[in-house]
Scaffold this motif. Structure first.
Motif, PDB file in Angstrom:
ATOM      1  N   MET A   1       0.976  -1.271   0.163  1.00 48.52           N
ATOM      2  CA  MET A   1      -0.134   0.053   0.016  1.00 48.52           C
ATOM      3  C   MET A   1       0.886   1.232  -0.029  1.00 48.52           C
ATOM      4  SD  MET A   1      -2.711   1.226   3.032  1.00 48.52           S
ATOM      5  CE  MET A   1      -3.614   0.046   3.079  1.00 48.52           C
ATOM      6  N   GLU A   2       0.359   2.213  -0.591  1.00 45.30           N
ATOM      7  CA  GLU A   2       1.123   3.402  -0.727  1.00 45.30           C
ATOM      8  C   GLU A   2       0.802   4.407   0.459  1.00 45.30           C
ATOM      9  OE1 GLU A   2       2.178   7.417  -3.386  1.00 45.30           O
ATOM     10  OE2 GLU A   2       1.035   5.729  -4.493  1.00 45.30           O
ATOM     11  N   ALA A   3       1.523   4.936   1.240  1.00 44.49           N
ATOM     12  CA  ALA A   3       1.184   5.374   2.362  1.00 44.49           C
ATOM     13  C   ALA A   3       1.234   7.052   1.963  1.00 44.49           C
ATOM     14  CB  ALA A   3       2.154   5.369   3.650  1.00 44.49           C
ATOM     15  N   ARG A   4       0.147   7.661   2.635  1.00 46.36           N
ATOM     16  CA  ARG A   4       0.136   9.176   2.023  1.00 46.36           C
ATOM     17  C   ARG A   4      -0.337  10.192   3.093  1.00 46.36           C
ATOM     18  NH1 ARG A   4      -4.641   9.520   2.575  1.00 46.36           N
ATOM     19  NH2 ARG A   4      -6.089   8.038   2.290  1.00 46.36           N
ATOM     20  N   SER A   5      -0.793   9.705   4.198  1.00 49.46           N
ATOM     21  CA  SER A   5      -1.443  10.378   5.106  1.00 49.46           C
ATOM     22  C   SER A   5      -0.370  11.553   5.621  1.00 49.46           C
ATOM     23  CB  SER A   5      -2.378   9.975   6.156  1.00 49.46           C
ATOM     24  OG  SER A   5      -3.562  10.086   6.212  1.00 49.46           O
ATOM     25  N   ILE A  11       0.954   5.551  11.415  1.00 49.56           N
ATOM     26  CA  ILE A  11       0.335   6.480  12.626  1.00 49.56           C
ATOM     27  C   ILE A  11       0.670   5.279  13.895  1.00 49.56           C
ATOM     28  CG2 ILE A  11      -1.206   7.521  13.415  1.00 49.56           C
ATOM     29  CD1 ILE A  11      -1.869   8.352  10.609  1.00 49.56           C
ATOM     30  N   ILE A  12       1.123   5.999  14.784  1.00 50.01           N
ATOM     31  CA  ILE A  12       1.410   5.194  16.033  1.00 50.01           C
ATOM     32  C   ILE A  12       0.613   5.689  17.193  1.00 50.01           C
ATOM     33  CG2 ILE A  12       3.327   4.071  17.603  1.00 50.01           C
ATOM     34  CD1 ILE A  12       4.924   4.511  14.785  1.00 50.01           C
ATOM     35  N   GLN A  30     -10.092   3.335   9.160  1.00 46.98           N
ATOM     36  CA  GLN A  30     -10.889   3.252   8.077  1.00 46.98           C
ATOM     37  C   GLN A  30     -10.834   4.586   7.342  1.00 46.98           C
ATOM     38  OE1 GLN A  30     -14.661   2.528  10.261  1.00 46.98           O
ATOM     39  NE2 GLN A  30     -14.062   0.503  10.699  1.00 46.98           N
ATOM     40  N   ARG A  31     -10.827   5.485   8.172  1.00 44.17           N
ATOM     41  CA  ARG A  31     -10.878   7.035   7.630  1.00 44.17           C
ATOM     42  C   ARG A  31      -9.736   7.263   6.446  1.00 44.17           C
ATOM     43  NH1 ARG A  31     -13.621  10.940  11.019  1.00 44.17           N
ATOM     44  NH2 ARG A  31     -12.552  12.727   9.780  1.00 44.17           N
ATOM     45  N   ILE A  32      -8.545   6.926   6.728  1.00 42.47           N
ATOM     46  CA  ILE A  32      -7.565   7.452   5.936  1.00 42.47           C
ATOM     47  C   ILE A  32      -7.096   6.126   5.092  1.00 42.47           C
ATOM     48  CG2 ILE A  32      -6.824   9.053   7.699  1.00 42.47           C
ATOM     49  CD1 ILE A  32      -4.535   7.350   8.643  1.00 42.47           C
ATOM     50  N   GLY A  33      -7.560   4.989   5.205  1.00 41.63           N
ATOM     51  CA  GLY A  33      -7.480   3.880   4.293  1.00 41.63           C
ATOM     52  C   GLY A  33      -5.947   3.281   4.771  1.00 41.63           C
ATOM     53  N   TYR A  34      -5.897   2.967   6.071  1.00 39.67           N
ATOM     54  CA  TYR A  34      -4.471   2.401   6.315  1.00 39.67           C
ATOM     55  C   TYR A  34      -4.989   1.049   6.963  1.00 39.67           C
ATOM     56  CZ  TYR A  34      -1.007   6.270   6.074  1.00 39.67           C
ATOM     57  OH  TYR A  34      -0.154   7.208   5.501  1.00 39.67           O
ATOM     58  N   ARG A  35      -4.049   0.266   7.183  1.00 39.51           N
ATOM     59  CA  ARG A  35      -4.467  -1.060   7.898  1.00 39.51           C
ATOM     60  C   ARG A  35      -4.171  -0.877   9.500  1.00 39.51           C
ATOM     61  NH1 ARG A  35      -2.322  -6.577   8.569  1.00 39.51           N
ATOM     62  NH2 ARG A  35      -0.244  -5.765   8.698  1.00 39.51           N
ATOM     63  N   PHE A  36      -5.239  -1.433  10.210  1.00 45.67           N
ATOM     64  CA  PHE A  36      -5.154  -1.184  11.635  1.00 45.67           C
ATOM     65  C   PHE A  36      -4.442  -2.587  12.238  1.00 45.67           C
ATOM     66  CE2 PHE A  36      -6.811  -2.214  16.002  1.00 45.67           C
ATOM     67  CZ  PHE A  36      -6.444  -1.016  16.631  1.00 45.67           C
ATOM     68  N   VAL A  37      -3.502  -2.238  13.050  1.00 42.49           N
ATOM     69  CA  VAL A  37      -2.858  -3.313  13.905  1.00 42.49           C
ATOM     70  C   VAL A  37      -2.776  -2.869  15.108  1.00 42.49           C
ATOM     71  CG1 VAL A  37      -0.987  -4.850  14.072  1.00 42.49           C
ATOM     72  CG2 VAL A  37      -1.370  -4.007  11.882  1.00 42.49           C
ATOM     73  N   ASP A  38      -3.183  -3.932  16.201  1.00 42.78           N
ATOM     74  CA  ASP A  38      -3.114  -3.809  17.606  1.00 42.78           C
ATOM     75  C   ASP A  38      -2.054  -4.836  18.136  1.00 42.78           C
ATOM     76  OD1 ASP A  38      -3.785  -4.395  20.496  1.00 42.78           O
ATOM     77  OD2 ASP A  38      -5.329  -2.909  20.005  1.00 42.78           O
ATOM     78  N   LEU A  75       6.239  -2.985  11.854  1.00 44.09           N
ATOM     79  CA  LEU A  75       6.665  -1.837  11.320  1.00 44.09           C
ATOM     80  C   LEU A  75       7.783  -1.978  10.319  1.00 44.09           C
ATOM     81  CD1 LEU A  75       6.230   0.785  14.244  1.00 44.09           C
ATOM     82  CD2 LEU A  75       4.711   0.607  12.243  1.00 44.09           C
ATOM     83  N   THR A  76       7.736  -3.370   9.677  1.00 45.25           N
ATOM     84  CA  THR A  76       8.393  -3.418   8.397  1.00 45.25           C
ATOM     85  C   THR A  76       7.745  -2.975   7.266  1.00 45.25           C
ATOM     86  OG1 THR A  76       7.617  -5.501   8.299  1.00 45.25           O
ATOM     87  CG2 THR A  76       9.848  -5.279   9.337  1.00 45.25           C
ATOM     88  N   ARG A  77       6.468  -2.737   7.410  1.00 38.95           N
ATOM     89  CA  ARG A  77       5.446  -2.225   6.400  1.00 38.95           C
ATOM     90  C   ARG A  77       5.030  -0.807   6.897  1.00 38.95           C
ATOM     91  NH1 ARG A  77       0.985  -6.752   5.470  1.00 38.95           N
ATOM     92  NH2 ARG A  77       0.315  -5.340   4.130  1.00 38.95           N
ATOM     93  N   THR A  78       4.396  -0.131   5.732  1.00 41.40           N
ATOM     94  CA  THR A  78       3.900   1.348   5.918  1.00 41.40           C
ATOM     95  C   THR A  78       2.358   1.105   5.666  1.00 41.40           C
ATOM     96  OG1 THR A  78       4.249   1.762   3.721  1.00 41.40           O
ATOM     97  CG2 THR A  78       6.062   2.476   5.423  1.00 41.40           C
ATOM     98  N   GLY A  79       1.783   2.226   5.784  1.00 40.82           N
ATOM     99  CA  GLY A  79       0.239   2.441   5.772  1.00 40.82           C
ATOM    100  C   GLY A  79      -0.446   1.733   6.910  1.00 40.82           C
ATOM    101  N   ILE A  80       0.318   1.629   8.209  1.00 39.88           N
ATOM    102  CA  ILE A  80      -0.283   1.178   9.415  1.00 39.88           C
ATOM    103  C   ILE A  80      -0.827   1.954  10.367  1.00 39.88           C
ATOM    104  CG2 ILE A  80       0.111  -0.457  11.297  1.00 39.88           C
ATOM    105  CD1 ILE A  80       0.782  -2.102   8.625  1.00 39.88           C
ATOM    106  N   VAL A  81      -1.967   1.987  10.758  1.00 37.83           N
ATOM    107  CA  VAL A  81      -2.026   2.574  12.060  1.00 37.83           C
ATOM    108  C   VAL A  81      -2.080   1.420  13.232  1.00 37.83           C
ATOM    109  CG1 VAL A  81      -4.022   3.601  13.468  1.00 37.83           C
ATOM    110  CG2 VAL A  81      -4.019   3.932  11.117  1.00 37.83           C
TER     111      VAL A  81
END
Ligand code: S3P
Length: 182
Positions: A1-5, A11-12, A30-38, A75-81
């Motif tokens: 995913m191309e991160a853009r926000s 976003i941590i 959901q709002r910014i189209g990132y993947r959520f991880v807890d 966090l080896t990936r981007t586009g993550i909340v």
């Protein structure tokens, strides 16, 4: 995913238990189209036990090791909340790693708000104590100075999760919200 926000590839969310990191994180993603991880959910899935069970069976130290590994792996990936556990940033190496791998946003609540949210909780082993309120207070005093070193601090008292998300979006995508020129 191309991160853009804005400038934030990830976003941590950091902050004390009960500040709403998971609820807010899901909505924000959901709002910014990132993947959520807890991180706690990943740990529970990997170990096959709940967080209190992991504390009971293996102890806090072992949980902290798992937490550290999961943070690095996610966090080896981007586009993550990423919603982190409330104690994750007390490890200085974790704190630095998070600060270098995304925009770190601390959710901040008053002691009273936190106690209202946490007093009935049965799933927070850090508060298992004869006097959970005192335990919460002393942990909060120890941790707050670290939370306040985040890139941004967002107060949550009296706000709905959606309002907290709005505040975060105004910070990370200032061109889309009210522009602050000061
Ligand atoms: C902890 C917070 C919990 C969980 C574990 C330890 C802490 O996460 O990681 O119980 O040390 O504050 P939440 O902040 O999501 O409750």
């Amino acid at each position: 995913m191309e991160a853009r926000s804005g400038e934030c590839n990830n976003i941590i969310l950091i902050g004390f238990m009960g500040t709403g990191k998971t609820t807010v994180g899901k909505l924000l993603a959901q709002r910014i189209g990132y993947r959520f991880v807890d991180t706690d959910q990943v740990i529970e899935q990997e170990v096959g036990l709940s967080i209190p069970e992991i504390f009971l069976k293996y102890g806090e130290q072992h949980f902290r090791q798992l937490e550290k590994q999961v943070i690095r792996k996610v966090l080896t990936r981007t586009g993550i909340v990423l919603a982190t556990g409330g104690g994750a940033v007390m490890d200085p190496a974790n704190f630095s790693f998070l600060m270098e791998n995304g925009c770190v946003i601390a959710l901040d609540a008053s002691e009273n708000t936190l106690w209202e949210r946490l007093k009935a909780a049965k799933d927070r082993p850090m508060l298992f104590s004869d006097n959970p309120r005192e335990k919460m207070k002393s942990l909060l005093e120890m941790r707050r100075p670290v939370y306040y070193k985040a890139h941004f601090v967002v107060p949550v008292d009296g706000k709905s999760p959606q309002e907290v998300v709005d505040d975060i979006i105004a910070i990370i995508e200032p061109q889309g919200g009210d522009e602050h020129t000061e």
